[in-house]
Design a protein around this motif. Structure first.
Motif, PDB file in Angstrom:
ATOM      1  N   LEU A 122       5.236  -1.643  11.376  1.00 47.63           N
ATOM      2  CA  LEU A 122       5.890  -0.999  10.240  1.00 47.63           C
ATOM      3  C   LEU A 122       6.364   0.407  10.588  1.00 47.63           C
ATOM      4  N   GLY A 123       5.562   1.131  11.373  1.00 41.22           N
ATOM      5  CA  GLY A 123       5.836   2.536  11.593  1.00 41.22           C
ATOM      6  C   GLY A 123       7.064   2.818  12.429  1.00 41.22           C
ATOM      7  N   ILE A 124       7.277   2.046  13.498  1.00 44.23           N
ATOM      8  CA  ILE A 124       8.424   2.324  14.365  1.00 44.23           C
ATOM      9  C   ILE A 124       9.752   2.153  13.632  1.00 44.23           C
ATOM     10  N   PRO A 125       9.991   1.033  12.921  1.00 50.03           N
ATOM     11  CA  PRO A 125      11.261   0.926  12.176  1.00 50.03           C
ATOM     12  C   PRO A 125      11.423   2.013  11.116  1.00 50.03           C
ATOM     13  N   ILE A 126      10.318   2.378  10.448  1.00 47.48           N
ATOM     14  CA  ILE A 126      10.388   3.415   9.421  1.00 47.48           C
ATOM     15  C   ILE A 126      10.777   4.753  10.038  1.00 47.48           C
ATOM     16  N   LEU A 127      10.169   5.105  11.165  1.00 50.17           N
ATOM     17  CA  LEU A 127      10.485   6.379  11.801  1.00 50.17           C
ATOM     18  C   LEU A 127      11.895   6.392  12.386  1.00 50.17           C
ATOM     19  N   LEU A 128      12.350   5.248  12.888  1.00 48.44           N
ATOM     20  CA  LEU A 128      13.734   5.170  13.375  1.00 48.44           C
ATOM     21  C   LEU A 128      14.718   5.370  12.226  1.00 48.44           C
TER      22      LEU A 128
ATOM     23  N   VAL B  87       6.897   7.242   5.499  1.00 45.27           N
ATOM     24  CA  VAL B  87       7.213   8.091   6.650  1.00 45.27           C
ATOM     25  C   VAL B  87       5.995   8.923   7.039  1.00 45.27           C
ATOM     26  N   ARG B  88       5.300   9.480   6.039  1.00 46.07           N
ATOM     27  CA  ARG B  88       4.108  10.301   6.300  1.00 46.07           C
ATOM     28  C   ARG B  88       3.050   9.510   7.064  1.00 46.07           C
ATOM     29  N   ASP B  89       2.721   8.327   6.562  1.00 49.60           N
ATOM     30  CA  ASP B  89       1.673   7.531   7.203  1.00 49.60           C
ATOM     31  C   ASP B  89       2.102   7.010   8.572  1.00 49.60           C
TER      32      ASP B  89
ATOM     33  N   PRO C 152       0.781  10.414  17.010  1.00 45.64           N
ATOM     34  CA  PRO C 152      -0.524  11.059  16.838  1.00 45.64           C
ATOM     35  C   PRO C 152      -0.654  12.423  17.479  1.00 45.64           C
ATOM     36  N   PHE C 153       0.325  12.840  18.275  1.00 46.41           N
ATOM     37  CA  PHE C 153       0.163  14.095  18.997  1.00 46.41           C
ATOM     38  C   PHE C 153       0.640  15.302  18.183  1.00 46.41           C
ATOM     39  N   SER C 154       1.088  15.071  16.966  1.00 47.44           N
ATOM     40  CA  SER C 154       1.528  16.163  16.108  1.00 47.44           C
ATOM     41  C   SER C 154       0.495  16.376  15.015  1.00 47.44           C
ATOM     42  N   GLN C 155      -0.359  17.400  15.164  1.00 52.79           N
ATOM     43  CA  GLN C 155      -1.368  17.659  14.161  1.00 52.79           C
ATOM     44  C   GLN C 155      -0.715  18.053  12.846  1.00 52.79           C
ATOM     45  N   LEU C 156      -1.179  17.445  11.782  1.00 54.09           N
ATOM     46  CA  LEU C 156      -0.641  17.655  10.442  1.00 54.09           C
ATOM     47  C   LEU C 156       0.833  17.283  10.347  1.00 54.09           C
ATOM     48  N   GLY C 157       1.338  16.690  11.411  1.00 52.81           N
ATOM     49  CA  GLY C 157       2.763  16.378  11.427  1.00 52.81           C
ATOM     50  C   GLY C 157       3.170  15.382  10.362  1.00 52.81           C
ATOM     51  N   GLY C 158       2.280  14.441  10.057  1.00 50.33           N
ATOM     52  CA  GLY C 158       2.626  13.440   9.056  1.00 50.33           C
ATOM     53  C   GLY C 158       2.936  14.055   7.712  1.00 50.33           C
ATOM     54  N   PHE C 159       2.166  15.072   7.311  1.00 52.34           N
ATOM     55  CA  PHE C 159       2.403  15.710   6.015  1.00 52.34           C
ATOM     56  C   PHE C 159       3.748  16.428   5.994  1.00 52.34           C
ATOM     57  N   VAL C 160       4.038  17.133   7.075  1.00 53.63           N
ATOM     58  CA  VAL C 160       5.306  17.866   7.153  1.00 53.63           C
ATOM     59  C   VAL C 160       6.487  16.903   7.159  1.00 53.63           C
ATOM     60  N   ILE C 161       6.376  15.849   7.971  1.00 53.60           N
ATOM     61  CA  ILE C 161       7.480  14.887   8.079  1.00 53.60           C
ATOM     62  C   ILE C 161       7.672  14.139   6.767  1.00 53.60           C
ATOM     63  N   GLY C 162       6.564  13.804   6.086  1.00 49.36           N
ATOM     64  CA  GLY C 162       6.682  13.127   4.791  1.00 49.36           C
ATOM     65  C   GLY C 162       7.383  13.994   3.765  1.00 49.36           C
TER      66      GLY C 162
ATOM     67  N   MET D  88       0.825  -1.207   0.000  1.00 52.02           N
ATOM     68  CA  MET D  88       0.000   0.000   0.000  1.00 52.02           C
ATOM     69  C   MET D  88       0.859   1.256   0.000  1.00 52.02           C
ATOM     70  N   PHE D  89       1.966   1.241   0.735  1.00 50.06           N
ATOM     71  CA  PHE D  89       2.897   2.372   0.683  1.00 50.06           C
ATOM     72  C   PHE D  89       3.358   2.614  -0.759  1.00 50.06           C
ATOM     73  N   ALA D  90       3.655   1.530  -1.476  1.00 51.85           N
ATOM     74  CA  ALA D  90       4.128   1.651  -2.855  1.00 51.85           C
ATOM     75  C   ALA D  90       3.057   2.273  -3.744  1.00 51.85           C
ATOM     76  N   LEU D  91       1.814   1.816  -3.592  1.00 50.13           N
ATOM     77  CA  LEU D  91       0.726   2.346  -4.421  1.00 50.13           C
ATOM     78  C   LEU D  91       0.474   3.815  -4.121  1.00 50.13           C
ATOM     79  N   LEU D  92       0.396   4.173  -2.845  1.00 47.78           N
ATOM     80  CA  LEU D  92       0.127   5.561  -2.474  1.00 47.78           C
ATOM     81  C   LEU D  92       1.318   6.465  -2.788  1.00 47.78           C
TER      82      LEU D  92
END
Length: 332
Positions: free
Chosen positions: A302-308, A79-81, A88-98, A50-54
Motif C-alpha cells: 500500500l505504501g509505495i503506490p501511495i507515496l508515488l 501518506v503519513r502512515d 523509516p530513516f526520516s524521524q517524525l517524517g511521517g507527521f510532516v509529510i502527512g 483503517m486509513f479511512a477510520l484513522l
C-alpha cells in the motif's frame, strides 16, 4: 544520528533473518503461503479501511471542514502512515509529510499542522487505553509466575510514563501556546512562518472539546481495528485465536514498539515481539513471524503506490504556473 538509525536498521533486519532461520524458514513461509494472494489482498483492503477510520479521527479536528473534505484527511493519513513505515530513516517524517499532503489538497497550513499535533495527542490517549486493556487481559489470562510478568510490569511503567507525557502535551497545547510555537518551529520547520496562525488554529480546536473526544473515540476504534488485522491474519493462516487474546498481543506489541522508537520501523523488534507473545496464547512463534511479515508486506504494497502518488502531486504542484488558480483560503 542518521548513522545510528542506519546501524539500528541493519541490526533489526539481521534480527529478522535470524528469527526466521531459528524458528524455521519452512514453517514461516508455509504459514504465509497459506494466506494466498486472495487472502493478502483482503489484508490490504483491510488496511485501506483503517486509513479511512484513522483519517476520520483527524478530519473531525478541522472545525471548518465539510464532509466532502473527509477524503483529504483520509489521504493525508495514508501518506503519513506510509511514510512512517516505508521511509523509516526520516524521524517524525511521517507527521510532516502527512501534513504536507493535506496542504497540497488546499487545507490551510496552520490548520494542517495544528490538527496534526492534536490528532497525534488523541491517538496517544487511545493507545494508552488500548495498552491498559492488553495488560488487564494478560493479568486475567496468564499465570502470575509466567514469563509474561516482566512484560506486564514493563507495560505498566510505560503506561504511567505515557500518561504523564500525554498530560504534559495537552497542558502545553491548552496553556503554553508560546511553547507550542517553538515546538512547532522545531518539529515542523515549514510551520515556523505560520506560528501565530498555528496557535490560533490550536486554540480553536481546544475550544471544541467534543471534537477532541470524538477524535479520541475514533482512535480507540482504530487501535481495536489494528488488533482486528492481527486476528484476521491469524485466521487466514488457518489458526484460531480469540479477539481478547489478540488485543493483549497487539497492545503489548504497541507498547514495545513505542519504547523502541529509535529503531526504524521497529525492524526486528516487531518480529521478536510477535514470536515471543504468540506462544503465550497458544500459537507458535512461526505464526507470529508470519503475521509480522504479512503486516510489513501490506505496508509496502500500500505504501509505495501511495507515496508515488504523493510525489506526483508534489511534482505537479511545483511545476504549476505561478498564477495558477487554487481553492480560496479559509480564515484561521
Amino acid at each position: 544520528m542518521r548513522l545510528g538509525i542506519v546501524v539500528f536498521a541493519i541490526l533489526g533486519l539481521g534480527l529478522i533473518a535470524y528469527l526466521v532461520l531459528h524458528v524455521g524458514i519452512d514453517a514461516v513461509l508455509s504459514a504465509i503461503a497459506g494466506v494466498g494472494i486472495g487472502g493478502f489482498l483482503v489484508l490490504c483492503a483491510y488496511g485501506l479501511l483503517m486509513f479511512a477510520l484513522l483519517g476520520a479521527g483527524w478530519f473531525v479536528l478541522d472545525i471548518d471542514a465539510r464532509f466532502s473534505t473527509l477524503k483529504v484527511f483520509v489521504w493525508g493519513r495514508a501518506v503519513r502512515d506510509s511514510a512512517g513505515e516505508v521511509l523509516p530513516f526520516s524521524q517524525l517524517g511521517g507527521f510532516v509529510i502527512g501534513a504536507r499532503a493535506v496542504i497540497l489538497r488546499d487545507v490551510p497550513a496552520p490548520v494542517a499542522f495544528a490538527s496534526t499535533v492534536v490528532d497525534v495527542t488523541t491517538e496517544l490517549m487511545g493507545q494508552i487505553v488500548f495498552v491498559v486493556a492488553a495488560i488487564a487481559i494478560m493479568l486475567l489470562r496468564l499465570p502470575g509466575g509466567s514469563s509474561a510478568t516482566a512484560l506486564v510490569r514493563g507495560g505498566m511503567i510505560g503506561v504511567m510514563l505515557a500518561i504523564i507525557g500525554a498530560a504534559g502535551f495537552v497542558f502545553v497545547q491548552r496553556r503554553g501556546f508560546a511553547v507550542v510555537e517553538r515546538i512547532m518551529a522545531r518539529i515542523f520547520p515549514g510551520a515556523a512562518v505560520h506560528a501565530a496562525a498555528v496557535t490560533r488554529a490550536m486554540k480553536a480546536i481546544h475550544a471544541e472539546p467534543r471534537r477532541i473526544l470524538l477524535s479520541f473515540a475514533l482512535h480507540i476504534l482504530g487501535w481495536l481495528a489494528a488488533a482486528g488485522f492481527g486476528w484476521l491474519a491469524v485466521r487466514l493462516i488457518g489458526r484460531q485465536i480469540d479477539f481478547a487474546s489478540i488485543i493483549a498481543i497487539e497492545g503489548m506489541l504497541c507498547a514495545i514498539r513505542s519504547a523502541a522508537i529509535f529503531v526504524p520501523s521497529a525492524y526486528g523488534v516487531q518480529e521478536a515481539s510477535y514470536a515471543m507473545l504468540m506462544p503465550l496464547f497458544g500459537l507458535g512463534p512461526d505464526v507470529g513471524l508470519a503475521v509480522s511479515l504479512l503486516r510489513r508486506g501490506r505496508d509496502i504494497a500500500l505504501g509505495i503506490p501511495i507515496l508515488l502518488a504523493w510525489q506526483a502531486l508534489e511534482g505537479s504542484r511545483a511545476l504549476a504556473p505561478a498564477g495558477a488558480p487554487s481553492a480560496p483560503e479559509r480564515r484561521v
